[in-house]
Design an enzyme around this catalytic site. Structure first.
Site, mmCIF file in Angstrom:
data_model
loop_
_atom_site.group_PDB
_atom_site.id
_atom_site.type_symbol
_atom_site.label_atom_id
_atom_site.label_comp_id
_atom_site.label_asym_id
_atom_site.label_seq_id
_atom_site.Cartn_x
_atom_site.Cartn_y
_atom_site.Cartn_z
ATOM 1 N N VAL A 79 0.811 -1.265 -0.143
ATOM 2 C CA VAL A 79 -0.047 -0.127 -0.069
ATOM 3 C C VAL A 79 0.944 1.205 0.086
ATOM 4 O O VAL A 79 0.629 2.172 -0.470
ATOM 5 C CB VAL A 79 -0.920 0.161 1.213
ATOM 6 N N GLY A 92 -0.200 -9.610 -3.571
ATOM 7 C CA GLY A 92 -0.197 -8.420 -2.544
ATOM 8 C C GLY A 92 -1.751 -8.226 -1.916
ATOM 9 O O GLY A 92 -1.896 -7.418 -1.363
ATOM 10 N N GLU A 111 -3.050 -11.009 3.678
ATOM 11 C CA GLU A 111 -2.263 -10.342 4.758
ATOM 12 C C GLU A 111 -1.029 -11.009 4.951
ATOM 13 O O GLU A 111 -0.891 -12.418 4.333
ATOM 14 C CB GLU A 111 -3.121 -10.466 6.167
ATOM 15 N N LYS A 146 -12.694 -5.006 9.617
ATOM 16 C CA LYS A 146 -13.392 -3.973 8.672
ATOM 17 C C LYS A 146 -14.847 -3.632 9.195
ATOM 18 O O LYS A 146 -15.591 -2.522 9.314
ATOM 19 C CB LYS A 146 -13.466 -4.161 7.398
HETATM 20 N N1 HSE Z 1 -5.991 -8.943 3.164
HETATM 21 C C1 HSE Z 1 -6.916 -7.622 2.576
HETATM 22 C C2 HSE Z 1 -8.005 -8.334 1.943
HETATM 23 C C3 HSE Z 1 -6.230 -6.626 2.174
HETATM 24 O O1 HSE Z 1 -7.917 -9.332 1.042
HETATM 25 O O2 HSE Z 1 -9.194 -7.720 1.747
HETATM 26 C C4 HSE Z 1 -7.203 -5.254 2.093
HETATM 27 O O3 HSE Z 1 -7.490 -4.916 3.409
#
Ligand code: HSE
Length: 409
Positions: free
Chosen positions: A15, A180, A183, A198
């Site tokens: 990011v 990417g 996590e 989230k």
């Molecule tokens: N690992 C998270 C996903 C990255 O796959 O949504 C973005 O928050």
């Protein structure tokens, strides 16, 4: 009037590099200059010249010229310390660290009140989808009934590849890591922790509740079996990992679980790393946001948008916190689910509130029915139990006894 921002960036991973790129590609918009980037590893090759980097966090936190700290590191504990220190030193903060935010949101809210400095974090919830500012600003008059959708890009990518290209779960996960999306500890994705973090953040901006993540039940996709996939295909379903929160009377419920999704459901066509957020307002009714939920540039663009908002002194007002309607968070809910389990697991029809059907095949047992969320939590922690919500699951509050009701009143 837009202010020019001087940034101190923490982290130069997926990011961080995305932000670096979008910041240099945006023309005439945000006026922000990265003064220093603090990174952990001294031996990594980086596409930018060396004197741009520091390994000492105080070089950013003590620099009076830097007015905005952009925190994009992986370690939630270190991120929390950086955010706290930055605020106390009078700097605004942009972060995309959902775990850190979910674990400390109430405190971060209070720190903002105390310091008068904003913390913005659009990139922490569903990548490029502009949901938080919409919840704060657009939906400030409409009482919201629910927010739900696909809040994790990696698991959606994995499920898409498994369904459409018949890739193995392991191969699809490896690819999600290479791209990417996942996590650094991918169990946070596949076990449903990441979408839960989230959801916790979204609940604060939807219903004005600060909830600790450990109070929200998360069931992942890691125990979905080939037979579950076969069942889904035969019934023209797909499977999505759904994060949802809704209110019924004065209670707010929220949890993350995989669900069979009918082909006619708009979420069925949300593929790969795309996320989707469906908001239902009392007046506006249903609205669906779709966008890339993971990846360097999409998340970088959300961080850029936060920087843009900071340049005109935007601050989250946490409007739902000051709403007249006060809610209480609850897990006392009955849902409809398909449970698959090995013969060694002891699950019986008595575990269900309403048992609908069951059969045994290929060394596995299947049971379908209405079951308490607390039971699902227990089963999700056991080996050999797969849990998938029914396509149009009803959500029924558990009846409280009149004695309990008197206590709740
Ligand atoms: N690992 C998270 C996903 C990255 O796959 O949504 C973005 O928050």
């Amino acid at each position: 009037m837009r202010r020019k921002l001087k940034l101190g960036l923490f982290g130069f991973g997926c990011v961080g590099q995305g932000l670096y790129h979008v910041l240099h590609e945006t023309h005439g918009g945000v006026q922000a200059e990265i003064k220093k980037v603090c990174v952990k590893s001294k031996n990594k090759e980086r596409p930018v010249k060396e004197d741009f980097f520091t390994f000492d966090k105080d070089e950013i936190l003590n620099d009076p010229e830097i007015d905005v700290v952009v925190e994009l590191i992986d370690d939630a504990n270190a991120a929390y310390e950086i955010v706290k220190t930055a605020l106390l030193r009078g700097k605004a903060v942009v972060t995309a660290n959902k775990k850190m935010l979910a674990e400390h949101l109430e405190e971060i809210y209070e720190l903002q009140q105390k310091s008068g400095k904003p913390v913005l974090y659009e990139g922490a919830v569903c990548g490029s989808i502009p949901i938080l500012r919409n919840l704060e600003e657009y939906y400030d008059n409409d009482l919201l009934n629910s927010i739900e959708g696909i809040f994790n890009g990696s698991t959606n990518y994995i499920l898409t590849k498994v369904f459409e290209e018949k890739k193995t779960y392991a191969d699809a996960l490896k690819k999600a890591q290479e791209l990417g999306f996942a996590e650094s500890d991918p169990s946070l994705d596949v076990k449903g922790y990441d979408p839960k973090y989230k959801l916790v953040i979204a609940i604060a901006h939807t219903f004005g509740l600060f909830i600790q993540p450990e109070n929200v039940i998360n069931i992942g996709i890691d125990k979905i079996s080939d037979l579950d996939l076969k069942f889904a295909r035969e019934n023209n379903y797909t499977i999505k990992l759904i994060a949802r929160s809704f209110r019924l009377d004065n209670r707010v419920y929220g949890f993350v679980a995989p669900q069979f999704i009918e082909a006619t459901n708009p979420l069925a066509s949300v593929r790969n790393e795309y996320n989707a957020v469906q908001v239902q307002g009392a007046f506006a009714e249903k609205q669906l946001f779709i966008g890339k939920g993971a990846g360097s540039y999409p998340t970088g663009s959300a961080v850029l948008s936060d920087l843009s908002a900071l340049s005109y002194d935007y601050i989250y007002e946490y409007k739902k916190l000051h709403q007249a309607d006060r809610f209480e968070f609850s897990n006392e809910l009955i849902v409809e689910a398909y449970i698959s389990f090995d013969e060694s697991v002891k699950i019986t029809i008595n575990d269900f509130e309403v048992f609908q059907s069951g059969y045994a095949a290929h060394g596995k047992q299947y049971m379908v029915g209405q079951v308490k969320l607390s039971k699902l939590k227990e089963w999700s922690q056991a080996d050999g139990v797969g849990i998938i919500l029914a396509p149009n699951s009803q959500f029924i509050p558990v009846k409280t006894s009149s004695k309990q009701e008197a206590l709740l009143a």
